[in-house]
Scaffold this active site. Structure first.
Site, PDB file in Angstrom:
ATOM      1  N   CYS A  46      52.965 141.872  62.980  1.00  0.00           N
ATOM      2  CA  CYS A  46      51.648 141.310  63.273  1.00  0.00           C
ATOM      3  C   CYS A  46      50.933 142.251  64.237  1.00  0.00           C
ATOM      4  O   CYS A  46      51.430 143.342  64.519  1.00  0.00           O
ATOM      5  CB  CYS A  46      51.738 139.883  63.818  1.00  0.00           C
ATOM      6  SG  CYS A  46      52.429 139.716  65.471  1.00  0.00           S
ATOM      7  N   ARG A  54      52.984 135.737  65.957  1.00  0.00           N
ATOM      8  CA  ARG A  54      53.398 135.490  64.573  1.00  0.00           C
ATOM      9  C   ARG A  54      54.671 136.215  64.165  1.00  0.00           C
ATOM     10  O   ARG A  54      55.563 135.609  63.564  1.00  0.00           O
ATOM     11  CB  ARG A  54      52.269 135.855  63.602  1.00  0.00           C
ATOM     12  CG  ARG A  54      51.059 134.959  63.729  1.00  0.00           C
ATOM     13  CD  ARG A  54      49.906 135.453  62.903  1.00  0.00           C
ATOM     14  NE  ARG A  54      49.421 136.721  63.453  1.00  0.00           N
ATOM     15  CZ  ARG A  54      48.508 137.481  62.870  1.00  0.00           C
ATOM     16  NH1 ARG A  54      47.990 137.120  61.710  1.00  0.00           N
ATOM     17  NH2 ARG A  54      48.109 138.594  63.439  1.00  0.00           N
ATOM     18  N   ASP A  72      46.172 133.790  63.053  1.00  0.00           N
ATOM     19  CA  ASP A  72      46.686 134.248  64.338  1.00  0.00           C
ATOM     20  C   ASP A  72      46.442 133.179  65.400  1.00  0.00           C
ATOM     21  O   ASP A  72      45.296 132.924  65.787  1.00  0.00           O
ATOM     22  CB  ASP A  72      45.993 135.552  64.733  1.00  0.00           C
ATOM     23  CG  ASP A  72      46.631 136.214  65.935  1.00  0.00           C
ATOM     24  OD1 ASP A  72      47.405 135.545  66.662  1.00  0.00           O
ATOM     25  OD2 ASP A  72      46.364 137.408  66.148  1.00  0.00           O
TER      26      ASP A  72
END
Length: 156
Positions: free
Chosen positions: A8, A14, A123
């Site tokens: 990420c 994440r 996100d």
């Protein structure tokens, strides 16, 4: 051994969530000894920082064990050393190409490609919604494991 790198932007929300969710899923399937699972970032913004408190809270809530983690950036060598490089979103796909070059071996994928939802994992750094992110990651990791089971002789 199957090597998976989750990626990420900063490697604090994440991708570490995906790393520890996938580790739990493969352990529950008695396949932990067949996998090496890690996570990294495409940016340098969070290098050295630990897991975001929201990710820690969600993993704890879901009884998913996690260990100490410090954000690192993916490298060109990681492309050589991993079988699957799993990005959380389209922006990170573009950033991965800049870092590792062209994906000649077709190792790079978006996580939700393996589900019925070919879209980005939101996100939670921006949305604040770790529940939605967790659901997407859990579904994506489960679908990824099924894909690997169907397509990879290393675990059969």
């Amino acid at each position: 051994m199957i090597r998976i790198m989750f990626v990420c932007h900063g490697n604090i929300c994440r991708s570490p969530m995906a790393e520890f969710v996938m580790k739990k899923i493969v352990a529950d399937n008695k396949l932990a000894d067949k996998f090496l699972i890690n996570s990294s970032a495409t940016s340098t913004e969070e290098i050295g920082n630990g897991i975001h408190r929201g990710t820690k809270a969600k993993l704890t809530e879901m009884n998913i064990p996690f260990t100490s983690h410090h954000a690192v950036q993916i490298t060109k060598d990681d492309y050589k050393n991993y079988d699957y490089i799993i990005a959380m979103d389209s922006m990170n796909l573009r950033n991965l190409q800049r870092i590792v070059g062209f994906d000649n071996e077709k190792k790079i994928h978006r996580l939700l490609e393996f589900t019925n939802y070919s879209r980005d994992v939101a996100d939670p750094w921006y949305t604040g919604n770790f529940d939605v992110t967790y659901t997407d990651i859990d579904n994506g990791c489960r679908a990824l494991l099924e894909y690997i089971k169907e397509h990879n002789l290393k675990i059969n």
